[in-house]
Design a protein around this motif. Sequence first.
Motif, mmCIF file in Angstrom:
data_model
loop_
_atom_site.group_PDB
_atom_site.id
_atom_site.type_symbol
_atom_site.label_atom_id
_atom_site.label_comp_id
_atom_site.label_asym_id
_atom_site.label_seq_id
_atom_site.Cartn_x
_atom_site.Cartn_y
_atom_site.Cartn_z
ATOM 1 N N ARG A 237 0.827 -1.209 0.000
ATOM 2 C CA ARG A 237 0.000 0.000 0.000
ATOM 3 C C ARG A 237 0.870 1.271 0.000
ATOM 4 N NH1 ARG A 237 -3.296 -3.089 3.555
ATOM 5 N NH2 ARG A 237 -2.293 -2.118 5.361
ATOM 6 N N GLU A 238 1.979 1.195 0.741
ATOM 7 C CA GLU A 238 2.887 2.352 0.778
ATOM 8 C C GLU A 238 3.526 2.593 -0.581
ATOM 9 O OE1 GLU A 238 5.403 3.790 3.948
ATOM 10 O OE2 GLU A 238 4.946 1.957 5.096
ATOM 11 N N ARG A 239 3.935 1.497 -1.253
ATOM 12 C CA ARG A 239 4.545 1.666 -2.575
ATOM 13 C C ARG A 239 3.542 2.246 -3.569
ATOM 14 N NH1 ARG A 239 7.139 -3.110 -0.939
ATOM 15 N NH2 ARG A 239 5.470 -4.410 -1.835
ATOM 16 N N LEU A 240 2.283 1.817 -3.496
ATOM 17 C CA LEU A 240 1.258 2.338 -4.387
ATOM 18 C C LEU A 240 0.967 3.815 -4.090
ATOM 19 C CD1 LEU A 240 -0.824 1.850 -6.620
ATOM 20 C CD2 LEU A 240 -2.423 1.074 -4.834
ATOM 21 N N ALA A 241 0.908 4.133 -2.805
ATOM 22 C CA ALA A 241 0.647 5.521 -2.417
ATOM 23 C C ALA A 241 1.793 6.434 -2.847
ATOM 24 C CB ALA A 241 0.415 5.610 -0.907
ATOM 25 N N SER A 242 3.017 5.918 -2.720
ATOM 26 C CA SER A 242 4.182 6.705 -3.139
ATOM 27 C C SER A 242 4.176 6.930 -4.646
ATOM 28 C CB SER A 242 5.457 5.977 -2.715
ATOM 29 O OG SER A 242 6.594 6.706 -3.113
ATOM 30 N N SER A 243 3.779 5.902 -5.409
ATOM 31 C CA SER A 243 3.701 6.022 -6.864
ATOM 32 C C SER A 243 2.625 7.032 -7.268
ATOM 33 C CB SER A 243 3.416 4.651 -7.469
ATOM 34 O OG SER A 243 3.240 4.754 -8.867
ATOM 35 N N ASN A 244 1.489 6.970 -6.568
ATOM 36 C CA ASN A 244 0.411 7.930 -6.862
ATOM 37 C C ASN A 244 0.845 9.372 -6.562
ATOM 38 O OD1 ASN A 244 -1.281 5.874 -7.685
ATOM 39 N ND2 ASN A 244 -2.273 5.671 -5.680
ATOM 40 N N LEU A 245 1.613 9.533 -5.484
ATOM 41 C CA LEU A 245 2.094 10.869 -5.142
ATOM 42 C C LEU A 245 3.057 11.388 -6.207
ATOM 43 C CD1 LEU A 245 2.440 13.328 -3.337
ATOM 44 C CD2 LEU A 245 4.043 12.004 -1.929
ATOM 45 N N ALA A 246 3.932 10.538 -6.677
ATOM 46 C CA ALA A 246 4.878 10.949 -7.720
ATOM 47 C C ALA A 246 4.132 11.333 -9.005
ATOM 48 C CB ALA A 246 5.864 9.820 -7.996
ATOM 49 N N GLU A 247 3.100 10.569 -9.349
ATOM 50 C CA GLU A 247 2.321 10.866 -10.554
ATOM 51 C C GLU A 247 1.568 12.199 -10.396
ATOM 52 O OE1 GLU A 247 -1.234 8.797 -13.258
ATOM 53 O OE2 GLU A 247 -0.289 7.686 -11.620
ATOM 54 N N ALA A 248 0.993 12.411 -9.201
ATOM 55 C CA ALA A 248 0.272 13.664 -8.957
ATOM 56 C C ALA A 248 1.222 14.858 -9.007
ATOM 57 C CB ALA A 248 -0.450 13.597 -7.609
ATOM 58 N N SER A 249 2.413 14.693 -8.435
ATOM 59 C CA SER A 249 3.401 15.777 -8.453
ATOM 60 C C SER A 249 3.824 16.115 -9.876
ATOM 61 C CB SER A 249 4.625 15.375 -7.628
ATOM 62 O OG SER A 249 4.278 15.215 -6.263
ATOM 63 N N GLN A 250 3.973 15.082 -10.713
ATOM 64 C CA GLN A 250 4.328 15.321 -12.113
ATOM 65 C C GLN A 250 3.212 16.062 -12.839
ATOM 66 O OE1 GLN A 250 7.348 14.688 -13.632
ATOM 67 N NE2 GLN A 250 6.402 15.907 -15.268
ATOM 68 N N GLY A 251 1.978 15.700 -12.545
ATOM 69 C CA GLY A 251 0.846 16.399 -13.148
ATOM 70 C C GLY A 251 0.800 17.872 -12.742
ATOM 71 N N LEU A 252 1.096 18.145 -11.459
ATOM 72 C CA LEU A 252 1.130 19.527 -10.999
ATOM 73 C C LEU A 252 2.275 20.289 -11.657
ATOM 74 C CD1 LEU A 252 0.143 21.815 -9.200
ATOM 75 C CD2 LEU A 252 1.484 20.837 -7.314
ATOM 76 N N ASN A 253 3.404 19.633 -11.801
ATOM 77 C CA ASN A 253 4.547 20.268 -12.460
ATOM 78 C C ASN A 253 4.208 20.645 -13.912
ATOM 79 O OD1 ASN A 253 7.609 20.841 -12.459
ATOM 80 N ND2 ASN A 253 7.353 19.528 -14.236
ATOM 81 N N ASP A 254 3.559 19.730 -14.626
ATOM 82 C CA ASP A 254 3.178 20.007 -16.027
ATOM 83 C C ASP A 254 2.169 21.155 -16.105
ATOM 84 O OD1 ASP A 254 4.833 17.930 -16.741
ATOM 85 O OD2 ASP A 254 3.198 16.454 -16.968
ATOM 86 N N ALA A 255 1.208 21.160 -15.174
ATOM 87 C CA ALA A 255 0.194 22.226 -15.180
ATOM 88 C C ALA A 255 0.847 23.587 -14.917
ATOM 89 C CB ALA A 255 -0.872 21.926 -14.129
ATOM 90 N N LEU A 256 1.779 23.625 -13.976
ATOM 91 C CA LEU A 256 2.462 24.890 -13.672
ATOM 92 C C LEU A 256 3.343 25.351 -14.839
ATOM 93 C CD1 LEU A 256 3.404 24.394 -9.909
ATOM 94 C CD2 LEU A 256 1.660 25.916 -10.862
ATOM 95 N N LEU A 257 3.943 24.390 -15.529
ATOM 96 C CA LEU A 257 4.745 24.741 -16.691
ATOM 97 C C LEU A 257 3.889 25.395 -17.773
ATOM 98 C CD1 LEU A 257 7.571 24.589 -17.975
ATOM 99 C CD2 LEU A 257 6.933 22.347 -18.901
ATOM 100 N N ALA A 258 2.683 24.850 -17.999
ATOM 101 C CA ALA A 258 1.779 25.437 -18.994
ATOM 102 C C ALA A 258 1.268 26.805 -18.527
ATOM 103 C CB ALA A 258 0.609 24.493 -19.247
ATOM 104 N N LEU A 259 0.998 26.928 -17.232
ATOM 105 C CA LEU A 259 0.494 28.190 -16.700
ATOM 106 C C LEU A 259 1.559 29.279 -16.770
ATOM 107 C CD1 LEU A 259 -1.841 29.677 -15.305
ATOM 108 C CD2 LEU A 259 -0.901 28.913 -13.106
ATOM 109 N N SER A 260 2.815 28.908 -16.608
ATOM 110 C CA SER A 260 3.889 29.906 -16.620
ATOM 111 C C SER A 260 4.009 30.622 -17.963
ATOM 112 C CB SER A 260 5.235 29.243 -16.288
ATOM 113 O OG SER A 260 5.627 28.325 -17.306
ATOM 114 N N ALA A 261 3.483 29.991 -19.026
ATOM 115 C CA ALA A 261 3.563 30.604 -20.356
ATOM 116 C C ALA A 261 2.604 31.780 -20.518
ATOM 117 C CB ALA A 261 3.272 29.563 -21.424
ATOM 118 N N VAL A 262 1.619 31.915 -19.623
ATOM 119 C CA VAL A 262 0.638 32.997 -19.768
ATOM 120 C C VAL A 262 0.652 33.995 -18.618
ATOM 121 C CG1 VAL A 262 -0.903 31.571 -21.164
ATOM 122 C CG2 VAL A 262 -1.172 31.601 -18.675
ATOM 123 N N VAL A 263 1.547 33.812 -17.672
ATOM 124 C CA VAL A 263 1.621 34.754 -16.536
ATOM 125 C C VAL A 263 2.841 35.640 -16.641
ATOM 126 C CG1 VAL A 263 0.339 33.212 -15.052
ATOM 127 C CG2 VAL A 263 2.828 33.078 -15.058
#
Length: 263
Positions: A237-263
């Motif tokens: 369960r810990e390994r799955l939760a850690s993987s989900n956190l890494a995936e969510a962090s990558q998604g946030l990073n991509d969203a911020l990268l796209a947002l930085s182009a318009v701010v």
Amino acid sequence: MKVQRSVPLVVVAVLALSLAACDAISSAIDTTAPESGATTQAPAATTAAPGTTEAPPATEAPPATEAPAGDEENGSGLLLPFLGLFLLGFLLIGILIGRSRKKKAAPAPPVPAAEKMGFKDYARDGYSESRWLLDNLSDELAIWRGNALFDGSTGPEDSAGTALASIWAQLDDRMNRAVDQLYRAEASAPDQNTSQLVRTTVDALHATRSAVDARAQARFGTRQTDDQFAMAEAGERERLASSNLAEASQGLNDALLALSAVV
């Protein structure tokens, strides 16, 4: 003020009109000077018979010379328009000077900073807070949180635990500020595509925060497990939760990268 700068120009114009009026009036007077209407008659020669004396005939007084009525009316007609222009010019000068002396209107009250903010201001604030959250919503923080939930301690790495505790203490305020500013940016976005970029960032932010909480709960569950078989499941369960956190962090990073182009 524009009114103050226009006063000298009006004065010059009025003086010019006045001089022109005076010149026209003088010309009108010269042209209407009376001409000699009649000549005085010379006294008649007196002849008298010798030996008799007669009084000479009375000489007639020359007729009074009068200016023609038409010339007087012409002179008056020329004088009145120029006099009217002259008075009108002084009236305009008085009005302009009176306006220039009026007190300036009271300055408008300052607009609050919040009312001056626009899309880019909100987006930049939201981006800044979201970047801080991305950098600190880590697997390490989630593990510390799970351990703290179990026994309130951070283990042997006390100094690291103190730093992580400080980050966790700021988490809610930073999260609320980031989401609030991003919602404002979404509402004031210039177009639909930009609004969608902001919305994607908000969703990624919530997903990352949820993934940290899930990772902390998985760690807490492992700490509660004593059975070896249950320990293996808890580890999975810990390994799955850690993987989900890494995936969510990558998604946030991509969203911020796209947002930085318009701010």
